[in-house]
Design a protein around this motif. Structure first.
Motif: not given
Lengths: 204, 284
Positions: B25, B57, B61, B66-70, B72, B109
């Motif tokens: 995050y 972004n 995050a 929401y995580p920075y990128c899907q 993880t 995650l």
């Protein structure tokens, strides 16, 4: 008509797309995707092709539709979805022409496509678009609904029906065979700093 | 001989769990600063737009929803265990994996690991196993660095056993070729980790360890630091830019690590980290 030209030059699209719709989308266009897209990535593509080979029905009818290469993070309570940015599209290259034959019109992922897919996009009048790679949190905010429709055992790779609202993407490969990455990078290459095999001769 | 210090395996589990939950995050400060620097330097308008989106972004995050990128990531764990430490109350590997399992579950995650590579490829469902690199070091502490490493950029890494006659020029060409071929797939702008020397397996770990340094911190050996600076300039001269849409900021940093090698060999490895650089460290 499924392509709407916005005052700022961007285009909003909504499936189903016709050949005529696809022809209006050109390399470098910024496109906002709304409506239904189908989430499917590596393992789902493999199974879909296996089903087609076996003459079995597949989870959705690709005709006129858009597929988004995404495997989201699990949604928190009260949220529609978790982070949901695109995955690398070229891993789906092996499977893509078959789906284009069935009338799939739009592909969303990140990164480049190989020559076979680019050729198939021309032949079947379809378009490949890139979303913001690694922008998973921002993408989540554009998703209004999700429903797993097949292969639940695949977890993040299950096939999902996603309802999106103005998911921003840009056209990378259009139906006339152009490639946006090639066009975009060339003017910025600084030949004078690079060994000979990396020079493009495009910048004065 | 130092006193033996007991460390409960549960403390290791807790450290790994907390790191997994945090880093996905909250992007580390050095990475936040590196993206801001790139935004200031980027000459291409579309490149600047992309970097603005990446900053948004990061901020989104960091709010923790929401995580920075899907993606993880693979959970890569570097653990340095002091030789005067005695781990009690459980197995070290199990302790690390339990931290990954509970951290990934409770922070929502994604489980991105399949149990075997070519047979069933069944998702393990909890992102285990972690990919663990253990060193025994002097002292009575345990240092744990966790990296959530995205698969897309990992796929673009390359490894070669060059000839000694290929020399430094051969190494530079190999790095540039790897960055060029990665193009948009590795989500630029990122960090380029380069290992030079060692043998077949050590060089890959050198490249990965190079990514674990603070972003843009030069190598202490001035010869290596000079090579890093030259590769940084050349990688950016490729013009790939943010998301490969053209621009001057293709890489945020090039980190090189070197080690001894054989008289017959010049191993080189390049490990690419995307802009979703997620790492953190705890000392027990």
């Amino acid at each position: 008509m499924s392509v709407e030209l916005l005052p700022d030059g961007r285009k909003r699209i909504r499936a189903p797309l016709s050949d005529e719709d696809v022809r209006q989308l050109r390399v470098g266009d910024v496109v906002l995707v709304s409506g239904i897209v189908y989430a499917a990535r590596d393992a789902a593509h493999k199974r879909i092709i296996e089903l087609l080979d076996a003459g079995e029905p597949i989870p959705f009818d690709p005709a006129g539709q858009i597929v988004y290469y995404v495997g989201p993070t699990p949604e928190r309570p009260g949220h529609v979805i978790g982070s949901a940015g695109p995955t690398t599209a070229s891993r789906m290259d092996r499977y893509t022409p078959r789906l284009l034959e069935l009338g799939l019109k739009g592909l969303i992922g990140k990164g480049g496509r190989g020559p076979t897919v680019r050729e198939a996009l021309k032949r079947h009048t379809a378009v490949y678009m890139a979303a913001l790679g690694g922008g998973g949190a921002l993408a989540a905010l554009q998703i209004r609904g999700q429903r797993v429709i097949a292969f639940e055992d695949l977890g993040p790779e299950a096939v999902r029906e996603l309802e999106v609202e103005d998911l921003p993407v840009w056209v990378v490969n259009d139906c006339e065979g152009r490639d946006f990455y090639e066009q975009a990078v060339a003017p910025w290459r600084r030949d004078e700093l690079l060994p000979e095999e990396f020079r493009l001769g495009t910048r004065p | 001989m130092g006193q033996v210090r007991e460390v409960d395996a549960a403390e290791i589990t807790r450290a790994v769990r907390e790191l997994c939950m945090e880093i996905n995050y909250k992007v580390p400060e050095d990475m936040v600063a590196a993206i801001k620097r790139a935004r200031e330097k980027e000459e291409s308008p579309i490149g600047r737009q992309i970097l603005d989106l990446l900053i948004r972004n990061q901020e989104l995050a960091a709010e923790g929803e929401y995580p920075y990128c899907q993606d993880t990531g693979y959970t890569v764990v570097f653990i340095d265990v002091g030789q005067d430490v005695h781990i009690v109350g459980g197995d070290l590997t199990d302790a690390i994996n339990e931290g990954v399992r509970s951290g990934y579950r409770d922070a929502y995650l994604r489980a991105s690991i399949v149990a075997d590579p070519v047979f069933e490829r069944r998702n393990t469902g909890d992102n285990t196993p972690a990919f663990i690199h253990t060193r025994i070091v002097p002292g009575d502490q345990i240092r744990i660095q966790v990296d959530a490493k995205g698969g897309g950029s990992e796929n673009k890494g390359r490894h070669a056993m060059l000839k000694p006659s290929d020399g430094l020029e051969g190494v530079k060409r190999f790095v540039l070729r790897t960055v060029e071929e990665a193009g948009p797939d590795a989500c630029p702008p990122g960090i380029i980790g380069v290992g030079i020397g060692g043998n077949f397996e050590y060089v890959a770990i050198l490249a990965k360890r190079a990514l674990m340094r603070k972003v843009g911190q030069p190598h202490p050996d001035p010869r290596v630091a000079e090579l890093e600076a030259e590769l940084f300039e050349k990688c950016n001269a490729l013009g790939i830019g943010p998301q490969s849409l053209g621009g001057t900021q293709t890489v945020l940093a090039v980190h090189v690590e070197t080690m001894a090698t054989h008289i017959a060999s010049l191993p080189v490895a390049v490990n690419i980290e995307c802009h979703a650089h997620r790492t953190g460290t705890r000392v027990i």
